[in-house]
Design a protein around this motif. Sequence first.
Motif, PDB file in Angstrom:
ATOM      1  N   SER A 109       0.832  -1.208   0.000  1.00  0.00           N
ATOM      2  CA  SER A 109       0.000   0.000   0.000  1.00  0.00           C
ATOM      3  C   SER A 109       0.865   1.256   0.000  1.00  0.00           C
ATOM      4  O   SER A 109       2.014   1.224   0.410  1.00  0.00           O
ATOM      5  CB  SER A 109      -0.935   0.006   1.210  1.00  0.00           C
ATOM      6  OG  SER A 109      -0.195   0.116   2.403  1.00  0.00           O
ATOM      7  N   CYS A 110       0.289   2.337  -0.494  1.00  0.00           N
ATOM      8  CA  CYS A 110       0.965   3.631  -0.530  1.00  0.00           C
ATOM      9  C   CYS A 110       0.077   4.668   0.147  1.00  0.00           C
ATOM     10  O   CYS A 110      -1.140   4.668  -0.051  1.00  0.00           O
ATOM     11  CB  CYS A 110       1.214   4.070  -1.971  1.00  0.00           C
ATOM     12  SG  CYS A 110       2.228   2.941  -2.935  1.00  0.00           S
ATOM     13  N   SER A 111       0.693   5.538   0.904  1.00  0.00           N
ATOM     14  CA  SER A 111      -0.071   6.608   1.532  1.00  0.00           C
ATOM     15  C   SER A 111      -0.705   7.500   0.472  1.00  0.00           C
ATOM     16  O   SER A 111      -0.166   7.679  -0.616  1.00  0.00           O
ATOM     17  CB  SER A 111       0.850   7.438   2.418  1.00  0.00           C
ATOM     18  OG  SER A 111       0.199   8.588   2.897  1.00  0.00           O
ATOM     19  N   ALA A 112      -1.853   8.064   0.805  1.00  0.00           N
ATOM     20  CA  ALA A 112      -2.519   8.973  -0.122  1.00  0.00           C
ATOM     21  C   ALA A 112      -1.826  10.329  -0.170  1.00  0.00           C
ATOM     22  O   ALA A 112      -2.019  11.099  -1.119  1.00  0.00           O
ATOM     23  CB  ALA A 112      -3.983   9.152   0.263  1.00  0.00           C
ATOM     24  N   SER A 113      -1.033  10.644   0.813  1.00  0.00           N
ATOM     25  CA  SER A 113      -0.393  11.955   0.875  1.00  0.00           C
ATOM     26  C   SER A 113       1.085  11.870   0.532  1.00  0.00           C
ATOM     27  O   SER A 113       1.734  10.850   0.767  1.00  0.00           O
ATOM     28  CB  SER A 113      -0.573  12.571   2.263  1.00  0.00           C
ATOM     29  OG  SER A 113       0.022  11.753   3.228  1.00  0.00           O
ATOM     30  N   ILE A 114       1.599  12.961  -0.027  1.00  0.00           N
ATOM     31  CA  ILE A 114       3.006  13.039  -0.384  1.00  0.00           C
ATOM     32  C   ILE A 114       3.812  13.441   0.843  1.00  0.00           C
ATOM     33  O   ILE A 114       3.496  14.428   1.509  1.00  0.00           O
ATOM     34  CB  ILE A 114       3.237  14.066  -1.501  1.00  0.00           C
ATOM     35  CG1 ILE A 114       2.468  13.670  -2.770  1.00  0.00           C
ATOM     36  CG2 ILE A 114       4.728  14.209  -1.795  1.00  0.00           C
ATOM     37  CD1 ILE A 114       2.914  12.369  -3.385  1.00  0.00           C
ATOM     38  N   ALA A 115       4.844  12.646   1.137  1.00  0.00           N
ATOM     39  CA  ALA A 115       5.688  12.949   2.282  1.00  0.00           C
ATOM     40  C   ALA A 115       6.832  13.895   1.927  1.00  0.00           C
ATOM     41  O   ALA A 115       7.218  14.747   2.742  1.00  0.00           O
ATOM     42  CB  ALA A 115       6.241  11.660   2.869  1.00  0.00           C
ATOM     43  N   TYR A 116       7.386  13.726   0.732  1.00  0.00           N
ATOM     44  CA  TYR A 116       8.544  14.533   0.324  1.00  0.00           C
ATOM     45  C   TYR A 116       8.419  14.936  -1.143  1.00  0.00           C
ATOM     46  O   TYR A 116       7.958  14.141  -1.968  1.00  0.00           O
ATOM     47  CB  TYR A 116       9.845  13.758   0.531  1.00  0.00           C
ATOM     48  CG  TYR A 116      10.068  13.324   1.953  1.00  0.00           C
ATOM     49  CD1 TYR A 116       9.793  12.020   2.345  1.00  0.00           C
ATOM     50  CD2 TYR A 116      10.536  14.225   2.909  1.00  0.00           C
ATOM     51  CE1 TYR A 116       9.983  11.623   3.653  1.00  0.00           C
ATOM     52  CE2 TYR A 116      10.729  13.832   4.223  1.00  0.00           C
ATOM     53  CZ  TYR A 116      10.450  12.532   4.588  1.00  0.00           C
ATOM     54  OH  TYR A 116      10.634  12.149   5.894  1.00  0.00           O
TER      55      TYR A 116
END
Length: 123
Positions: free
Chosen positions: A105-112
């Motif tokens: 899975s991948c987070s829906a938000s951008i971390a960087y």
Amino acid sequence: QVRLEESGGGSVQSGGSLRLSCVATTNDYSGYCMDWFRQAPGKEREEVAAIDGPSRTRYSDSVRGRFTISQDNAKNTLYLQMNSLKPEDTAMYYCAARRRPGFGSCSASIAYWGQGTQVTVSS
């Protein structure tokens, strides 16, 4: 903290090609899902391609069939091969990383975000 540095942008004529690279400074590159975004003047930033493993890629309708996203985990490097470029592809291109909250899975938000590299396509 992850630092992302893009390169490979430039000016090309319509129909030309460019390959963008993004080097991630991190000890855990495989712990992130990676994206390419772009933003043209006066327009919102849009996702153009994403990758989560060698066979799990996603493209926007506007670039599918012309752009290819790939990565070299051993080099902590993300790529975007752009072929058959059009003037409407002109934009600042950004590399982005999302955290993995769990396996597959991948987070829906951008971390960087990276700082961006400019691509200009002339007709």
